[in-house]
Design an enzyme around this catalytic site. Structure first.
Site, PDB file in Angstrom:
ATOM      1  N   ASP A  12       0.895  -1.151   0.000  1.00  0.00           N
ATOM      2  CA  ASP A  12       0.000   0.000   0.000  1.00  0.00           C
ATOM      3  C   ASP A  12       0.932   1.198   0.000  1.00  0.00           C
ATOM      4  O   ASP A  12       1.588   1.481   1.009  1.00  0.00           O
ATOM      5  CB  ASP A  12      -0.885   0.001   1.260  1.00  0.00           C
ATOM      6  CG  ASP A  12      -1.891   1.127   1.220  1.00  0.00           C
ATOM      7  OD1 ASP A  12      -1.473   2.284   1.027  1.00  0.00           O
ATOM      8  OD2 ASP A  12      -3.094   0.864   1.379  1.00  0.00           O
ATOM      9  N   HIS A  13       1.015   1.889  -1.128  1.00  0.00           N
ATOM     10  CA  HIS A  13       2.101   2.872  -1.230  1.00  0.00           C
ATOM     11  C   HIS A  13       1.954   4.021  -0.234  1.00  0.00           C
ATOM     12  O   HIS A  13       2.914   4.715   0.065  1.00  0.00           O
ATOM     13  CB  HIS A  13       2.298   3.345  -2.682  1.00  0.00           C
ATOM     14  CG  HIS A  13       1.338   4.397  -3.126  1.00  0.00           C
ATOM     15  ND1 HIS A  13       0.088   4.132  -3.610  1.00  0.00           N
ATOM     16  CD2 HIS A  13       1.470   5.749  -3.173  1.00  0.00           C
ATOM     17  CE1 HIS A  13      -0.511   5.261  -3.932  1.00  0.00           C
ATOM     18  NE2 HIS A  13       0.298   6.260  -3.675  1.00  0.00           N
ATOM     19  N   HIS A  44      -5.722   2.953   1.216  1.00  0.00           N
ATOM     20  CA  HIS A  44      -4.875   4.050   1.704  1.00  0.00           C
ATOM     21  C   HIS A  44      -5.481   4.779   2.913  1.00  0.00           C
ATOM     22  O   HIS A  44      -4.810   5.029   3.905  1.00  0.00           O
ATOM     23  CB  HIS A  44      -4.628   5.076   0.599  1.00  0.00           C
ATOM     24  CG  HIS A  44      -4.114   4.483  -0.684  1.00  0.00           C
ATOM     25  ND1 HIS A  44      -3.231   3.448  -0.714  1.00  0.00           N
ATOM     26  CD2 HIS A  44      -4.359   4.789  -1.981  1.00  0.00           C
ATOM     27  CE1 HIS A  44      -2.946   3.143  -1.980  1.00  0.00           C
ATOM     28  NE2 HIS A  44      -3.625   3.944  -2.760  1.00  0.00           N
TER      29      HIS A  44
HETATM   30  C1  BG6 Z   1      -3.643   5.042  -6.293  1.00  0.00           C
HETATM   31  C2  BG6 Z   1      -5.017   5.190  -6.895  1.00  0.00           C
HETATM   32  O1  BG6 Z   1      -3.595   3.942  -5.432  1.00  0.00           O
HETATM   33  O2  BG6 Z   1      -3.321   6.213  -5.567  1.00  0.00           O
HETATM   34  C3  BG6 Z   1      -5.078   6.404  -7.779  1.00  0.00           C
HETATM   35  O3  BG6 Z   1      -5.333   4.034  -7.646  1.00  0.00           O
HETATM   36  C4  BG6 Z   1      -4.617   7.635  -7.049  1.00  0.00           C
HETATM   37  O4  BG6 Z   1      -6.386   6.616  -8.290  1.00  0.00           O
HETATM   38  C5  BG6 Z   1      -3.285   7.381  -6.361  1.00  0.00           C
HETATM   39  O5  BG6 Z   1      -4.486   8.687  -7.980  1.00  0.00           O
HETATM   40  C6  BG6 Z   1      -2.935   8.544  -5.454  1.00  0.00           C
HETATM   41  O6  BG6 Z   1      -1.646   8.381  -4.940  1.00  0.00           O
HETATM   42  P1  BG6 Z   1      -0.799   9.634  -4.436  1.00  0.00           P
HETATM   43  O7  BG6 Z   1       0.416   9.039  -3.848  1.00  0.00           O
HETATM   44  O8  BG6 Z   1      -0.538  10.474  -5.644  1.00  0.00           O
HETATM   45  O9  BG6 Z   1      -1.665  10.343  -3.452  1.00  0.00           O
END
Ligand code: BG6
Length: 510
Positions: free
Chosen positions: A184-185, A247
């Site tokens: 989960d980034h 997230h």
């Molecule tokens: C991803 C989603 O997991 O996270 C995207 O699938 C979203 O829709 C993205 O744009 C947002 O990531 P960050 O790190 O730019 O907030």
């Protein structure tokens, strides 16, 4: 610095965008920082017909995501990185005999001395996860008698509680739970991890971190972009599945959790699961109706430019009822959080890109300075996850002069002030952790299932319930007109700008 053992990274779906856009740049950062193990190779595997050289060109030498970084570097230095990349064409399908792949893995392992340690990264559509795990097992590529084997899987992890459970048990037939790393980034973001440090490495916040002092908690995740080229995927997903289930509930779990007894991965993950299990699941239609808002952006003009509505986006059903805005109010059923409302929203096509957690403290229970105007200005702790990463505390100070007029002041910390420190990108951090066998920042099976348990009834109601509404909002505004109605008593969301300290009347106390 922890030691990273020699290993091979096998990326399934290596010809896809994620590999070039995120994984390889993250590996490149680790290479520059000398954090890759001495013996390390990457084997890309997918259905595209490519040779090693084509793959190197695609993801390193000619990659638009690395172009700028490579500009001033010497060719030999770049080659030292690029030469670690190899490619294996799986033929027409992922569901095939992995005998040839096994042979390639063994050859590379023997030649480059990667000690039999292999990390598999599944960057394919989720429908293929189980198939790949099964075929790896059939080829004996999951056994740990000669080096460890780990499996990283990308989101979405399931489409519902049932599908997540099926996926978990499917993967666990071929890999044990400790071998599985669900990425989960958001957990790779410094500022998300800092939630743990803010809470548990200080003595000044935790005593206040409960229902006695906190009035409510607000979490905003806003993106200014629309669905871009991912309409096909997004239309089957929506904001709740795409952002909230993973997230945002990860962030919620870090805000809600009890102090772990130590920093070992399982101690932290146990507390996160407990936190997620304590979210009050909304069962009846009326509660879900009253506590959730879903919306969809409609065409508008932003800074003089025409912007498409969601239903006009490529790959999106013109009658789609998929939400691009989701706002949820909920409670947490435990001792610490009883009766404290949580408000969480996520959306595309908002005025700015921002993610932040706002802890709203209660107003002082006995008000001495009655005419100070303070009652409408609660103390806030704002934890800015992105951009302008930092923390800001809002509190009252006396306005100079007669009487006791109170004005808001800010105490702040910005990550950018740590100029000397290299803030690792999320994928860089997470990849390195997995390479070192540290699963703290990866989601465990029960964590993912607990998150789905909370989300499932909302999705079901939105899909089939009576009186379900889909509200429109013009692309570029803060959501539907009725969005503020969710916030009982207080009446409005904090709509932040791109800078952390961006509201009226602030000043910085040095
Ligand atoms: C991803 C989603 O997991 O996270 C995207 O699938 C979203 O829709 C993205 O744009 C947002 O990531 P960050 O790190 O730019 O907030």
């Amino acid at each position: 610095m922890k030691k990273t053992e020699n290993q091979m990274l096998v990326i399934f779906g290596a010809s896809g965008d994620l590999t070039a856009r995120k994984l390889v740049p993250a590996l490149f950062n680790l290479f520059i920082a000398k954090q890759l193990p001495e013996n390390f190779v990457v084997l890309g595997a997918s259905r595209s017909d490519m040779m090693d050289n084509d793959f190197r060109k695609k993801v390193v030498l000619e990659s638009k995501y690395l172009k700028k970084r490579l500009e001033d570097l010497k060719e030999e230095y770049i080659a030292k990185f690029a030469d670690r990349f190899f490619y294996e064409d799986l033929g027409g399908a992922y569901d095939t005999d992995y005998g040839r792949l096994r042979k390639r893995v063994e050859d590379l392992n023997n030649k480059y001395h990667t000690d039999g340690n292999i990390m598999y990264y599944l960057s394919t559509p989720p429908t293929l996860y189980e198939t790949i795990a099964k075929n790896l097992a059939n080829a004996g590529l999951n056994t740990q008698n000669n080096g460890w084997k780990r499996l990283i899987v990308e989101k979405p992890f399931g489409y519902s509680l049932d599908t997540a459970r099926t996926l978990n048990s499917g993967l666990q037939q071929h890999f044990t739970e400790p071998q599985i790393y669900r990425i989960d980034h958001y957990l790779g973001k410094e500022t998300v991890q800092n939630l743990l440090v803010t809470r548990f490495a200080n003595s000044i916040f935790e005593p206040l971190w409960n229902r006695n002092y906190i009035h409510h908690i607000e979490i905003t995740n806003a993106e200014s972009v629309g669905v871009e080229k991912r309409g096909g995927y997004y239309d089957k997903s929506g904001a709740l599945r795409d952002m909230f289930q993973n997230h945002l509930l990860q962030i919620v779990s870090l805000v809600v959790m009890e102090p772990p007894i130590g920093d070992q991965p399982e101690e932290i993950r146990n507390e996160k699961v407990k936190a997620l299990k304590s979210l009050r699941i909304m069962q009846d239609d009326k509660t879900i109706h009253d506590h959730t808002i879903r919306g969809q952006y409609v065409a508008s003009e932003i800074n003089g430019e025409k912007v498409k509505g969601y239903r006009e986006e490529e790959g999106v059903d013109p009658n789609s009822t998929t939400e691009t805005y989701a706002a949820i109010k909920f409670f947490v059923d435990n001792w610490r959080w009883k009766d404290v409302p949580f408000y969480v929203r996520t959306a595309k096509r908002m005025p700015t890109k921002v993610t932040e957690v706002v802890i709203h403290f209660k107003t002082p229970h006995h008000q001495i300075f009655k005419d100070s105007g303070l009652s409408s200005k609660d103390n806030k702790l704002i934890i800015r996850i992105q951009p302008d990463e930092g923390i800001l505390m809002k509190f009252g100070v006396k306005v100079p002069g007669q009487g006791f007029k109170v004005e808001r002041a800010n105490l702040d910390f910005y990550y950018s002030s740590l100029a000397q420190t290299h803030v690792m990108d999320a994928y860089e951090r997470l990849l390195l952790d997995a390479m070192q066998g540290d699963a703290t920042l990866y989601a465990r099976a029960d964590e993912v299932e607990a998150a789905w348990e909370f989300v499932d009834p909302i999705l079901n109601y939105w899909e089939k319930g009576e009186d379900v509404r889909m509200y429109g909002y013009a692309a570029g505004v803060w959501g539907p007109e009725n969005a503020d109605e969710l916030i009982e008593g207080i009446g409005y969301w904090r709509n932040p700008g791109s800078n952390l300290a961006d509201d009226d009347g602030f000043c910085v106390i040095c």
